[in-house]
Design a protein around this motif. Structure first.
Motif, mmCIF file in Angstrom:
data_model
loop_
_atom_site.group_PDB
_atom_site.id
_atom_site.type_symbol
_atom_site.label_atom_id
_atom_site.label_comp_id
_atom_site.label_asym_id
_atom_site.label_seq_id
_atom_site.Cartn_x
_atom_site.Cartn_y
_atom_site.Cartn_z
ATOM 1 N N TYR A 1 0.781 -1.110 -0.091
ATOM 2 C CA TYR A 1 -0.037 -0.028 0.002
ATOM 3 C C TYR A 1 0.982 1.463 0.229
ATOM 4 N N LEU A 2 2.049 1.180 -0.248
ATOM 5 C CA LEU A 2 2.957 2.206 -0.170
ATOM 6 C C LEU A 2 3.523 2.883 -1.391
ATOM 7 N N ALA A 3 4.095 3.737 -1.771
ATOM 8 C CA ALA A 3 4.846 4.116 -2.998
ATOM 9 C C ALA A 3 6.149 3.505 -2.663
ATOM 10 N N GLU A 4 6.914 3.267 -3.940
ATOM 11 C CA GLU A 4 8.003 2.862 -3.911
ATOM 12 C C GLU A 4 9.196 3.527 -3.192
ATOM 13 N N ASP A 5 9.115 4.905 -3.327
ATOM 14 C CA ASP A 5 10.202 5.805 -2.570
ATOM 15 C C ASP A 5 9.938 5.737 -1.068
ATOM 16 N N GLN A 6 8.520 5.453 -0.560
ATOM 17 C CA GLN A 6 8.220 5.038 0.764
ATOM 18 C C GLN A 6 8.868 3.868 1.209
ATOM 19 N N ALA B 1 6.272 -8.585 -0.570
ATOM 20 C CA ALA B 1 5.832 -7.622 -1.690
ATOM 21 C C ALA B 1 5.345 -8.354 -2.640
ATOM 22 N N VAL B 2 4.477 -7.740 -3.729
ATOM 23 C CA VAL B 2 3.575 -8.301 -4.748
ATOM 24 C C VAL B 2 4.422 -7.832 -5.965
ATOM 25 N N SER B 3 4.417 -8.960 -6.830
ATOM 26 C CA SER B 3 5.060 -8.494 -8.321
ATOM 27 C C SER B 3 3.598 -7.889 -9.231
ATOM 28 N N LEU C 1 -5.938 -11.425 -9.657
ATOM 29 C CA LEU C 1 -5.910 -10.216 -10.286
ATOM 30 C C LEU C 1 -7.439 -9.173 -9.701
ATOM 31 N N GLU C 2 -8.430 -10.170 -9.604
ATOM 32 C CA GLU C 2 -9.486 -9.585 -9.061
ATOM 33 C C GLU C 2 -9.288 -9.064 -7.729
ATOM 34 N N THR C 3 -8.495 -9.614 -6.990
ATOM 35 C CA THR C 3 -8.166 -8.873 -5.536
ATOM 36 C C THR C 3 -7.580 -7.523 -5.689
ATOM 37 N N ARG C 4 -6.649 -7.346 -6.540
ATOM 38 C CA ARG C 4 -6.287 -6.124 -6.718
ATOM 39 C C ARG C 4 -7.129 -5.044 -7.162
ATOM 40 N N ASP C 5 -8.110 -5.503 -7.992
ATOM 41 C CA ASP C 5 -9.248 -4.632 -8.649
ATOM 42 C C ASP C 5 -10.206 -4.343 -7.303
ATOM 43 N N LEU C 6 -10.215 -5.310 -6.374
ATOM 44 C CA LEU C 6 -11.389 -5.242 -5.362
ATOM 45 C C LEU C 6 -10.667 -4.185 -4.389
ATOM 46 N N LEU C 7 -9.510 -4.432 -4.373
ATOM 47 C CA LEU C 7 -8.653 -3.357 -3.249
ATOM 48 C C LEU C 7 -8.759 -1.991 -3.665
ATOM 49 N N SER D 1 -8.100 1.465 -1.370
ATOM 50 C CA SER D 1 -6.953 0.940 -0.883
ATOM 51 C C SER D 1 -6.161 0.182 -1.958
ATOM 52 N N PRO D 2 -5.776 0.816 -3.109
ATOM 53 C CA PRO D 2 -4.950 0.305 -4.213
ATOM 54 C C PRO D 2 -3.542 -0.342 -3.851
ATOM 55 N N MET D 3 -3.146 -1.236 -4.234
ATOM 56 C CA MET D 3 -1.887 -1.900 -4.248
ATOM 57 C C MET D 3 -1.087 -0.705 -5.089
ATOM 58 N N THR D 4 0.140 -0.204 -4.517
ATOM 59 C CA THR D 4 0.691 0.826 -5.254
ATOM 60 C C THR D 4 2.304 0.384 -5.507
#
Length: 275
Positions: A165-170, A192-194, A205-211, A216-219
């Motif tokens: 849930y964080l950005a890469e720089d975070q 971490a997720v690929s 993939l549906e899980t990513r869309d649901l979040l 709360s998108p995976m970022t």
């Protein structure tokens, strides 16, 4: 006291998955506290996430249980869990019995207050401290020192299901902070997720869309985990993935493998050390 934010709700959903697993005769993990921690679960969200999500939570929990237990058996005396959520390990890991381990949970204060309320009648197996703060907030290491954490002895850092849930720089900021403020020999465990465009099952993939739809998108996605972690100055890097022969247990609808699935969405499980 309940939560209506997706990230906090997800920590309760994860506890519900552990509770469900603990009721199985062939359970991969046994978490007697998960029922208490999941009484306010969003059943609609859990249902939509589906069985593959539950199995992923269970396998992830098993990886962290086993890996943390090894560190404890090897003598680590400081454990810091960033984004602790509904983690119950200080109450249930047998390696903590009769130990001198200092266990520190860091998360948003309402999350930790909620957990403390649910577990108010339970006694941890070790010295347990909680720090209610954002793990990205400057001064976190000062707050840790304020409750007796020492940067002169090795620490085990645990970051389970947080970086999604964080950005890469975070993510880089957190990991660099750990490397720069920890004693040599400190260990780190994180997931971490690929960013695969394919899936062994559409449900991943549906899980990513649901979040994303729940706000709360995976970022943060990690496609070259070893290179990424090495670039931050860590050593002794060991990488596993969801469905690896050691992390399959016959629970997934695709066969176990020794090789990461190129192009497919997967979850990484990463262990590394501060040199």
């Amino acid at each position: 006291m309940t939560f209506d934010k997706t990230v906090s709700s997800m920590s309760i959903v994860n506890a519900s998955a552990r509770a469900r697993e603990s009721r199985r005769r062939d359970c991969l993990i046994s978490d007697p506290y998960a029922e208490k921690l999941s009484v306010d679960v969003d059943h609609d969200l859990l249902s939509k996430l589906g069985d593959i999500f539950v199995e992923t939570v269970v396998i992830t929990s098993r990886f962290f249980d086993d890996a943390i237990s090894v560190f404890l058996s090897e003598g680590v005396t400081q454990v810091v869990v960033l984004g602790a959520g509904m983690d119950s390990r200080p109450y249930r890991l047998k390696e903590l019995r009769n130990s001198s381990v200092k266990w520190i949970e860091v998360d948003f204060k309402p999350v930790l207050d909620y957990k403390e309320e649910k577990l108010s009648g339970d006694v941890p197996l070790c010295t347990l401290h909680r720090i209610g703060t954002n793990i990205l907030k400057p001064g976190m290491f000062d707050a840790l020192a304020g409750i007796g954490w020492s940067n002169s002895i090795p620490t085990l850092w645990v970051i389970e299901g947080v970086f999604h849930y964080l950005a890469e720089d975070q993510v880089r900021t957190v990991l660099l902070g750990i490397r720069e403020n920890s004693a040599s020999g400190s260990g780190i465990l994180f997931s971490a997720v690929s960013d695969g465009s394919l899936s062994h099952t559409n449900k991943l993939l549906e899980t990513r869309d649901l979040l994303r739809s729940r706000g709360s998108p995976m970022t943060f996605f990690l496609n070259s985990p070893k290179e990424f972690v090495a670039s931050l100055g860590f050593s002794g890097i060991d990488i596993k993935f969801l469905g690896h022969s050691d992390l399959h247990f016959g629970r997934l609808p695709w066969p176990p493998s020794e090789v990461p699935p190129a192009g497919f969405t997967t979850q990484w499980y990463i262990k590394a050390f501060v040199p």
